[in-house]
Scaffold this motif. Structure first.
Motif, PDB file in Angstrom:
ATOM      1  N   SER A  80       1.030  -1.064  -0.142  1.00 17.17           N
ATOM      2  CA  SER A  80      -0.111  -0.130   0.315  1.00 17.17           C
ATOM      3  C   SER A  80       0.616   1.089  -0.071  1.00 17.17           C
ATOM      4  O   SER A  80       0.761   2.143  -0.937  1.00 17.17           O
ATOM      5  N   SER A  81       1.826   1.192   0.955  1.00 16.07           N
ATOM      6  CA  SER A  81       2.854   2.305   1.027  1.00 16.07           C
ATOM      7  C   SER A  81       3.325   2.637  -0.543  1.00 16.07           C
ATOM      8  O   SER A  81       3.740   3.891  -0.724  1.00 16.07           O
ATOM      9  N   GLU A  82       3.962   1.704  -1.024  1.00 17.67           N
ATOM     10  CA  GLU A  82       4.618   1.592  -2.346  1.00 17.67           C
ATOM     11  C   GLU A  82       3.673   1.956  -3.519  1.00 17.67           C
ATOM     12  O   GLU A  82       4.226   2.752  -4.510  1.00 17.67           O
ATOM     13  N   HIS A  83       2.371   1.610  -3.447  1.00 18.37           N
ATOM     14  CA  HIS A  83       1.615   1.811  -4.581  1.00 18.37           C
ATOM     15  C   HIS A  83       0.512   3.072  -4.440  1.00 18.37           C
ATOM     16  O   HIS A  83      -0.404   2.919  -5.184  1.00 18.37           O
ATOM     17  N   LEU A  84       0.338   3.559  -3.264  1.00 17.21           N
ATOM     18  CA  LEU A  84      -0.895   4.515  -2.991  1.00 17.21           C
ATOM     19  C   LEU A  84      -0.878   5.574  -3.979  1.00 17.21           C
ATOM     20  O   LEU A  84      -2.049   5.938  -4.278  1.00 17.21           O
ATOM     21  N   GLY A  85       0.137   6.192  -4.610  1.00 17.79           N
ATOM     22  CA  GLY A  85       0.198   7.128  -5.375  1.00 17.79           C
ATOM     23  C   GLY A  85      -0.560   6.780  -6.810  1.00 17.79           C
ATOM     24  O   GLY A  85      -1.345   7.319  -7.510  1.00 17.79           O
ATOM     25  N   GLU A  86      -0.186   5.353  -7.271  1.00 17.19           N
ATOM     26  CA  GLU A  86      -0.830   4.914  -8.423  1.00 17.19           C
ATOM     27  C   GLU A  86      -2.370   4.739  -8.145  1.00 17.19           C
ATOM     28  O   GLU A  86      -3.344   4.794  -8.893  1.00 17.19           O
ATOM     29  N   VAL A  87      -2.663   4.122  -6.897  1.00 12.73           N
ATOM     30  CA  VAL A  87      -4.096   4.070  -6.497  1.00 12.73           C
ATOM     31  C   VAL A  87      -4.963   5.365  -6.655  1.00 12.73           C
ATOM     32  O   VAL A  87      -5.941   5.387  -7.375  1.00 12.73           O
ATOM     33  N   ALA A  90      -5.510   6.369 -10.243  1.00 14.32           N
ATOM     34  CA  ALA A  90      -6.511   5.504 -10.960  1.00 14.32           C
ATOM     35  C   ALA A  90      -7.972   5.983 -10.226  1.00 14.32           C
ATOM     36  O   ALA A  90      -8.949   6.109 -11.203  1.00 14.32           O
ATOM     37  N   ARG A  91      -7.802   6.119  -9.084  1.00 14.77           N
ATOM     38  CA  ARG A  91      -9.473   6.835  -8.612  1.00 14.77           C
ATOM     39  C   ARG A  91      -9.657   8.280  -9.289  1.00 14.77           C
ATOM     40  O   ARG A  91     -10.914   8.183  -9.804  1.00 14.77           O
ATOM     41  N   ALA A  96     -13.027  11.080 -12.687  1.00 13.84           N
ATOM     42  CA  ALA A  96     -13.248  12.034 -13.831  1.00 13.84           C
ATOM     43  C   ALA A  96     -14.179  11.314 -14.796  1.00 13.84           C
ATOM     44  O   ALA A  96     -14.831  11.991 -15.529  1.00 13.84           O
ATOM     45  N   GLY A  97     -13.882  10.105 -15.367  1.00 15.08           N
ATOM     46  CA  GLY A  97     -14.810   9.376 -16.288  1.00 15.08           C
ATOM     47  C   GLY A  97     -16.128   9.335 -15.931  1.00 15.08           C
ATOM     48  O   GLY A  97     -16.989   9.377 -16.686  1.00 15.08           O
TER      49      GLY A  97
END
Length: 101
Positions: A80-87, A90-91, A96-97
């Motif tokens: 989670s700490s490594e990929h939070l930015g990517e999540v 994506a959110r 936006a879509g």
């Protein structure tokens, strides 16, 4: 589970440590949280200790079986700490879509 892995906790104290915090200012406020703890107790992951005092007090604590999950939770926290930015990206793209439709 993170809350009970940290040691014995009363329901109200444990509820305030989850994210987002559960505020147990009235008995019914803690009902869903207490129900989840009872489910974990049934699964053998949490032990429940009732203290016959005034007012009555109940504490929950992780069992040895639950503590075997510590490496799993640690891995999830690390991921989670490594990929939070990517999540978060994506959110934002998803939201936006959705707003464009």
């Amino acid at each position: 589970m993170r809350v009970v892995l940290a040691g014995p906790r009363p329901v109200a104290g444990a509820a305030r440590q989850v994210e987002p915090p559960v505020h147990c200012c009235r008995r019914h406020d803690c009902a869903p949280f207490a129900q989840r703890l009872r489910q974990l107790e049934r699964d053998g992951l949490v032990s429940r200790t009732y203290h016959a005092e005034v007012p009555p007090r109940v504490e929950y604590e992780a069992t040895p079986l639950a503590k075997t999950l510590t490496p799993v939770f640690s891995s999830i926290v690390q991921w989670s700490s490594e990929h939070l930015g990517e999540v978060l990206v994506a959110r934002a793209a998803y939201d936006a879509g959705k707003s464009a439709n």
